[in-house]
Design a protein around this motif. Structure first.
Motif, PDB file in Angstrom:
ATOM      1  N   PRO A 170     -67.662 -17.145  48.196  1.00  0.00           N
ATOM      2  CA  PRO A 170     -69.041 -16.315  48.195  1.00  0.00           C
ATOM      3  C   PRO A 170     -68.801 -14.835  47.612  1.00  0.00           C
ATOM      4  O   PRO A 170     -69.899 -14.386  47.012  1.00  0.00           O
ATOM      5  N   VAL A 171     -68.107 -14.356  47.768  1.00  0.00           N
ATOM      6  CA  VAL A 171     -67.613 -13.043  47.483  1.00  0.00           C
ATOM      7  C   VAL A 171     -67.125 -12.784  46.003  1.00  0.00           C
ATOM      8  O   VAL A 171     -66.833 -11.732  45.351  1.00  0.00           O
ATOM      9  N   GLY A 172     -66.791 -14.015  45.229  1.00  0.00           N
ATOM     10  CA  GLY A 172     -66.026 -13.836  43.742  1.00  0.00           C
ATOM     11  C   GLY A 172     -64.879 -14.733  44.029  1.00  0.00           C
ATOM     12  O   GLY A 172     -64.591 -15.497  44.881  1.00  0.00           O
ATOM     13  N   GLU A 173     -63.998 -14.267  43.041  1.00  0.00           N
ATOM     14  CA  GLU A 173     -62.763 -15.072  42.950  1.00  0.00           C
ATOM     15  C   GLU A 173     -61.685 -14.340  43.249  1.00  0.00           C
ATOM     16  O   GLU A 173     -61.562 -12.997  43.398  1.00  0.00           O
ATOM     17  N   LEU A 174     -60.707 -14.941  43.957  1.00  0.00           N
ATOM     18  CA  LEU A 174     -59.362 -14.213  44.181  1.00  0.00           C
ATOM     19  C   LEU A 174     -58.240 -15.319  43.848  1.00  0.00           C
ATOM     20  O   LEU A 174     -58.644 -16.587  43.684  1.00  0.00           O
ATOM     21  N   THR A 175     -57.034 -14.693  43.781  1.00  0.00           N
ATOM     22  CA  THR A 175     -55.934 -15.700  43.692  1.00  0.00           C
ATOM     23  C   THR A 175     -54.636 -15.086  43.990  1.00  0.00           C
ATOM     24  O   THR A 175     -54.684 -13.958  44.268  1.00  0.00           O
ATOM     25  N   ILE A 176     -53.701 -15.665  43.988  1.00  0.00           N
ATOM     26  CA  ILE A 176     -52.306 -15.165  44.237  1.00  0.00           C
ATOM     27  C   ILE A 176     -51.647 -14.783  43.108  1.00  0.00           C
ATOM     28  O   ILE A 176     -51.566 -15.380  41.930  1.00  0.00           O
ATOM     29  N   THR A 177     -51.388 -13.387  42.984  1.00  0.00           N
ATOM     30  CA  THR A 177     -50.941 -12.694  41.893  1.00  0.00           C
ATOM     31  C   THR A 177     -49.308 -12.594  41.886  1.00  0.00           C
ATOM     32  O   THR A 177     -48.605 -13.026  42.921  1.00  0.00           O
ATOM     33  N   LEU A 178     -48.811 -12.410  40.720  1.00  0.00           N
ATOM     34  CA  LEU A 178     -47.351 -12.041  40.779  1.00  0.00           C
ATOM     35  C   LEU A 178     -46.866 -10.686  41.733  1.00  0.00           C
ATOM     36  O   LEU A 178     -45.657 -11.023  42.399  1.00  0.00           O
ATOM     37  N   ASP A 179     -47.800  -9.843  41.883  1.00  0.00           N
ATOM     38  CA  ASP A 179     -47.449  -8.798  42.821  1.00  0.00           C
ATOM     39  C   ASP A 179     -47.681  -9.409  44.407  1.00  0.00           C
ATOM     40  O   ASP A 179     -46.719  -9.036  45.230  1.00  0.00           O
ATOM     41  N   ASP A 180     -48.340 -10.343  44.834  1.00  0.00           N
ATOM     42  CA  ASP A 180     -48.315 -10.965  46.016  1.00  0.00           C
ATOM     43  C   ASP A 180     -46.834 -11.728  46.260  1.00  0.00           C
ATOM     44  O   ASP A 180     -46.295 -11.686  47.330  1.00  0.00           O
ATOM     45  N   VAL A 181     -46.283 -12.495  45.228  1.00  0.00           N
ATOM     46  CA  VAL A 181     -45.115 -13.021  45.315  1.00  0.00           C
ATOM     47  C   VAL A 181     -44.032 -12.299  45.504  1.00  0.00           C
ATOM     48  O   VAL A 181     -43.171 -12.360  46.404  1.00  0.00           O
ATOM     49  N   SER A 182     -43.917 -10.928  44.726  1.00  0.00           N
ATOM     50  CA  SER A 182     -43.044 -10.194  44.880  1.00  0.00           C
ATOM     51  C   SER A 182     -42.880  -9.402  46.150  1.00  0.00           C
ATOM     52  O   SER A 182     -41.991  -9.002  46.784  1.00  0.00           O
ATOM     53  N   SER A 183     -43.960  -9.053  46.852  1.00  0.00           N
ATOM     54  CA  SER A 183     -44.371  -8.494  48.028  1.00  0.00           C
ATOM     55  C   SER A 183     -44.030  -9.384  48.980  1.00  0.00           C
ATOM     56  O   SER A 183     -43.227  -9.424  50.196  1.00  0.00           O
ATOM     57  N   LEU A 184     -44.424 -10.684  49.190  1.00  0.00           N
ATOM     58  CA  LEU A 184     -44.313 -11.597  50.366  1.00  0.00           C
ATOM     59  C   LEU A 184     -43.070 -12.351  50.224  1.00  0.00           C
ATOM     60  O   LEU A 184     -42.499 -12.383  51.254  1.00  0.00           O
ATOM     61  N   LEU A 185     -42.495 -12.486  49.002  1.00  0.00           N
ATOM     62  CA  LEU A 185     -41.112 -13.255  49.324  1.00  0.00           C
ATOM     63  C   LEU A 185     -39.894 -12.541  48.455  1.00  0.00           C
ATOM     64  O   LEU A 185     -38.549 -12.789  48.957  1.00  0.00           O
ATOM     65  N   TYR A 186     -39.970 -11.285  48.300  1.00  0.00           N
ATOM     66  CA  TYR A 186     -38.922 -10.550  47.800  1.00  0.00           C
ATOM     67  C   TYR A 186     -38.247 -11.179  46.383  1.00  0.00           C
ATOM     68  O   TYR A 186     -37.203 -10.906  46.270  1.00  0.00           O
ATOM     69  N   LEU A 187     -38.939 -11.980  45.564  1.00  0.00           N
ATOM     70  CA  LEU A 187     -38.362 -12.604  44.419  1.00  0.00           C
ATOM     71  C   LEU A 187     -38.527 -11.659  43.363  1.00  0.00           C
ATOM     72  O   LEU A 187     -39.546 -11.204  43.179  1.00  0.00           O
ATOM     73  N   PRO A 188     -38.008 -11.810  42.470  1.00  0.00           N
ATOM     74  CA  PRO A 188     -37.825 -10.937  41.041  1.00  0.00           C
ATOM     75  C   PRO A 188     -39.327 -11.526  40.338  1.00  0.00           C
ATOM     76  O   PRO A 188     -39.173 -12.836  39.798  1.00  0.00           O
ATOM     77  N   VAL A 189     -40.063 -10.843  39.874  1.00  0.00           N
ATOM     78  CA  VAL A 189     -41.080 -11.055  38.833  1.00  0.00           C
ATOM     79  C   VAL A 189     -40.679 -10.737  37.495  1.00  0.00           C
ATOM     80  O   VAL A 189     -41.431 -10.746  36.457  1.00  0.00           O
ATOM     81  N   ILE A 190     -39.691 -10.158  37.056  1.00  0.00           N
ATOM     82  CA  ILE A 190     -39.178  -9.744  35.998  1.00  0.00           C
ATOM     83  C   ILE A 190     -37.767 -10.674  35.564  1.00  0.00           C
ATOM     84  O   ILE A 190     -37.061 -10.719  36.287  1.00  0.00           O
ATOM     85  N   GLY A 191     -37.829 -10.852  34.264  1.00  0.00           N
ATOM     86  CA  GLY A 191     -36.533 -11.905  34.065  1.00  0.00           C
ATOM     87  C   GLY A 191     -37.207 -12.938  32.877  1.00  0.00           C
ATOM     88  O   GLY A 191     -38.327 -13.194  32.575  1.00  0.00           O
ATOM     89  N   ASP A 192     -36.304 -13.949  32.839  1.00  0.00           N
ATOM     90  CA  ASP A 192     -36.406 -15.126  31.835  1.00  0.00           C
ATOM     91  C   ASP A 192     -37.136 -16.299  32.361  1.00  0.00           C
ATOM     92  O   ASP A 192     -37.123 -16.181  33.699  1.00  0.00           O
ATOM     93  N   LEU A 193     -37.876 -16.719  31.673  1.00  0.00           N
ATOM     94  CA  LEU A 193     -38.571 -18.058  31.939  1.00  0.00           C
ATOM     95  C   LEU A 193     -37.565 -19.070  31.775  1.00  0.00           C
ATOM     96  O   LEU A 193     -36.973 -19.207  30.539  1.00  0.00           O
ATOM     97  N   HIS A 194     -37.384 -19.955  32.699  1.00  0.00           N
ATOM     98  CA  HIS A 194     -36.433 -21.099  32.389  1.00  0.00           C
ATOM     99  C   HIS A 194     -36.920 -22.123  31.309  1.00  0.00           C
ATOM    100  O   HIS A 194     -38.308 -22.412  31.503  1.00  0.00           O
ATOM    101  N   THR A 195     -36.146 -22.512  30.515  1.00  0.00           N
ATOM    102  CA  THR A 195     -36.435 -23.394  29.592  1.00  0.00           C
ATOM    103  C   THR A 195     -35.870 -24.975  29.498  1.00  0.00           C
ATOM    104  O   THR A 195     -35.554 -25.602  28.690  1.00  0.00           O
ATOM    105  N   PHE A 196     -35.441 -25.236  30.703  1.00  0.00           N
ATOM    106  CA  PHE A 196     -35.008 -26.671  30.952  1.00  0.00           C
ATOM    107  C   PHE A 196     -35.731 -27.595  30.335  1.00  0.00           C
ATOM    108  O   PHE A 196     -37.116 -27.658  30.386  1.00  0.00           O
ATOM    109  N   GLU A 197     -35.241 -28.867  29.828  1.00  0.00           N
ATOM    110  CA  GLU A 197     -35.939 -30.082  29.461  1.00  0.00           C
ATOM    111  C   GLU A 197     -35.407 -31.304  30.103  1.00  0.00           C
ATOM    112  O   GLU A 197     -34.432 -31.202  30.898  1.00  0.00           O
ATOM    113  N   PRO A 198     -36.194 -32.382  29.875  1.00  0.00           N
ATOM    114  CA  PRO A 198     -35.478 -33.534  30.784  1.00  0.00           C
ATOM    115  C   PRO A 198     -34.372 -34.123  30.352  1.00  0.00           C
ATOM    116  O   PRO A 198     -33.642 -34.018  29.372  1.00  0.00           O
ATOM    117  N   LEU A 199     -33.410 -34.420  31.291  1.00  0.00           N
ATOM    118  CA  LEU A 199     -32.132 -35.130  31.304  1.00  0.00           C
ATOM    119  C   LEU A 199     -31.956 -36.374  30.890  1.00  0.00           C
ATOM    120  O   LEU A 199     -32.792 -37.136  31.560  1.00  0.00           O
TER     121      LEU A 199
END
Length: 528
Positions: A182-211
């Motif tokens: 009712p107050v508009g939109e909210l979402t889980i942001t990269l800052d939320d992930v970084s602060s809640l889990l202490y996981l890095p949000v800077i780095g490479d994106l994995h490019t693995f493909e089906p094996l």
């Protein structure tokens, strides 16, 4: 215990103890291609990879987050393109203009509004499995810590609040990657992930493909069958990832392909694991919000703790009075059977319907910034990927969570993209930062907590204070120490001696590091 999909039969091919099945029977060791139905095409944002030859395994329909097209064809990146042909002129109780929420006819909210029976959501949560496994033994503790995944060991919700989670799933929309309230939109942001889990949000994106099954078998043998501590660390990390970031609806399976990120444990830290967590969470929310799905996988801890942080007036939560700010913010909540109340979804719907702007904690982690600083990459706007799974990240729709005035977002635009395009945009993220606008007065948040967001394309080095040489040396010393702890360099070798010498030199420069940090922090406080 999370088991590796196809592990027993796969190893049978190598050890001559197979069960008599052909290779085609083990094709589920890799992500499978879905049948080309309309609903399957909506499950994911598909992109192109022009440099790859199409490889089409035997079609198999499975309700699993790792399933993605193996034949990589150029198709529209926007998920709503196909549904835009819908002739609806609006929905009673829903959007009057369906041009944005193009999939609303298949959304669970539409079913709720029309009075259809909606059974409670089934949760796939594995927090107790990590607790039962325990912390890594001392012999592999350094190896696990070096990957930057060890915070996941402590960030665990034992009991999921089914009614609360389903109440938010009903308000999630894949087209905008956000919760509609009712107050508009909210979402889980990269800052939320970084602060809640202490996981890095800077780095490479994995490019693995089906094996192919043969490749999966070989990877299992090479990485998990070797008799040394590195193989044990990989097995522990694969179990940890299968119970947390990549938890799926099977409750017992983790895909072999994730081992690719664990091949060289000294390089595992280079991945943006926070992005992996967000991509998988968005993807699972996309699936669960459709009316035909009744199960939510993914990392329940991330979603539930995010709700606790922002919606204290909705969720009945218990804060840990002994919480230390040096720990991930998800550890600040006590979530057990005793603390989670059995409140059904309709009651949470009513609470969400009554939400007003002052009821929401818009800007969080103010006291946490000295430990976990805000990074401007959290304001990157565009596609994010982890392997073949691709989702939209749209912070421009939730700038109030960064302390800025929300304006009407630009219309969603169809675009042709490739995996390389996604990677290049992520690397050059400074060109794709959202225009934040003017700071606003946010309830319950001091103006000093509002992060600075530069204009898109602005030079970040000019907008941020230059790094001091002491900080650089401290980072170098930390990386060298981590590399030594991994045990990948033989002690006594010339390489090991050089690394030790460089480590001592870097540490000698940082002997006054604490004095410098305190003075720097005091200078920033005075300027504010």
């Amino acid at each position: 215990m999370v088991r590796t999909r196809g592990l027993g039969s796969a190893l049978g091919h190598v050890t001559a103890r197979g069960v008599g099945r052909g290779d085609h029977d083990d094709s589920d060791d890799a992500p499978q291609r879905r049948r080309p139905t309309a609903s399957a095409q909506r499950q994911r944002v598909a992109v192109t990879a022009a440099h790859d030859e199409p490889v089409i395994p035997t079609p198999d329909v499975q309700d699993d987050p790792m399933e993605a097209p193996a034949a990589l064809e150029d198709i529209l990146a926007d998920t709503g393109a196909e549904a835009s042909e819908d002739k609806h002129e609006g929905f009673s109780g829903g959007p009057s203009d369906p041009s944005v929420l193009t999939l609303y006819a298949d959304h669970v909210a539409c079913s709720v509004w029309t009075g259809e029976e909606c059974p409670e959501l089934k949760l796939s949560s594995h927090g107790r499995k990590v607790h039962s496994l325990g912390r890594p033994v001392p012999a592999i503790e350094g190896l696990v810590a070096g990957t930057r995944l060890s915070p996941l060991i402590a960030c665990l919700v034992d009991t999921g609040d089914r009614g609360l989670l389903f109440g938010f799933v009903e308000r999630w929309h894949r087209e905008t990657s956000s919760f509609h309230l009712p107050v508009g939109e909210l979402t889980i942001t990269l800052d939320d992930v970084s602060s809640l889990l202490y996981l890095p949000v800077i780095g490479d994106l994995h490019t693995f493909e089906p094996l192919h099954v043969d490749d999966a078998v070989q990877m299992l043998v090479d990485l998990l069958m070797a008799g040394h501590w590195t193989a044990a660390a990989r097995a522990y990390l694969l179990h940890l990832l299968g119970c947390t970031l990549f938890a799926n609806k099977s409750a017992t399976i983790v895909h072999v392909v994730y081992l690719e990120a664990l091949c060289d444990l000294s390089m595992t830290e280079r991945y943006a694991w926070g992005v992996a967590a967000l991509v998988h969470m968005y993807d699972q929310l996309n699936d669960a919000s459709m009316s035909h799905n009744r199960q939510l996988g993914s990392y329940i801890t991330l979603l539930q703790c995010w709700i606790y942080e922002h919606f204290s007036s909705v969720a009945d939560s218990t804060a840990d009075q002994e919480y230390d700010e040096d720990s991930p913010h998800a550890c600040s909540w006590i979530v057990t059977k005793k603390t989670v109340k059995s409140i059904r979804t309709p009651a949470y719907r009513e609470r969400l319907d009554r939400l007003r702007i002052p009821d929401i904690c818009w800007i969080l982690y103010g006291e946490h910034r000295e430990v976990r600083d805000f990074h401007v990459r959290s304001c990157y706007s565009g596609l994010l990927r982890w392997g073949l799974v691709v989702v939209y990240y749209r912070p421009e729709r939730v700038v109030r969570q960064f302390g800025y005035t929300q304006t009407i977002p630009a219309p969603l635009v169809d675009s042709w993209v490739s995996y390389d395009d996604i990677h290049n945009r992520w690397i050059h993220y400074e060109d794709h930062i959202i225009p934040a606008g003017e700071p606003r007065v946010v309830p319950q948040a001091p103006q000093t907590n509002i992060p600075h967001v530069p204009e898109p394309g602005a030079s970040l080095t000019s907008a941020e204070e230059p790094r001091h040489a002491v900080e650089v040396c401290d980072d170098i010393a930390e990386r060298l120490e981590r590399h030594l702890s991994l045990g990948v360099v033989t002690p006594g070798s010339s390489t090991h001696e050089v690394i030790e010498e460089c480590f001592k030199l870097a540490r000698s420069v940082t002997q006054d590091h604490l004095v410098y940090v305190r003075s720097r922090h005091r200078r920033r406080t005075d300027q504010a």
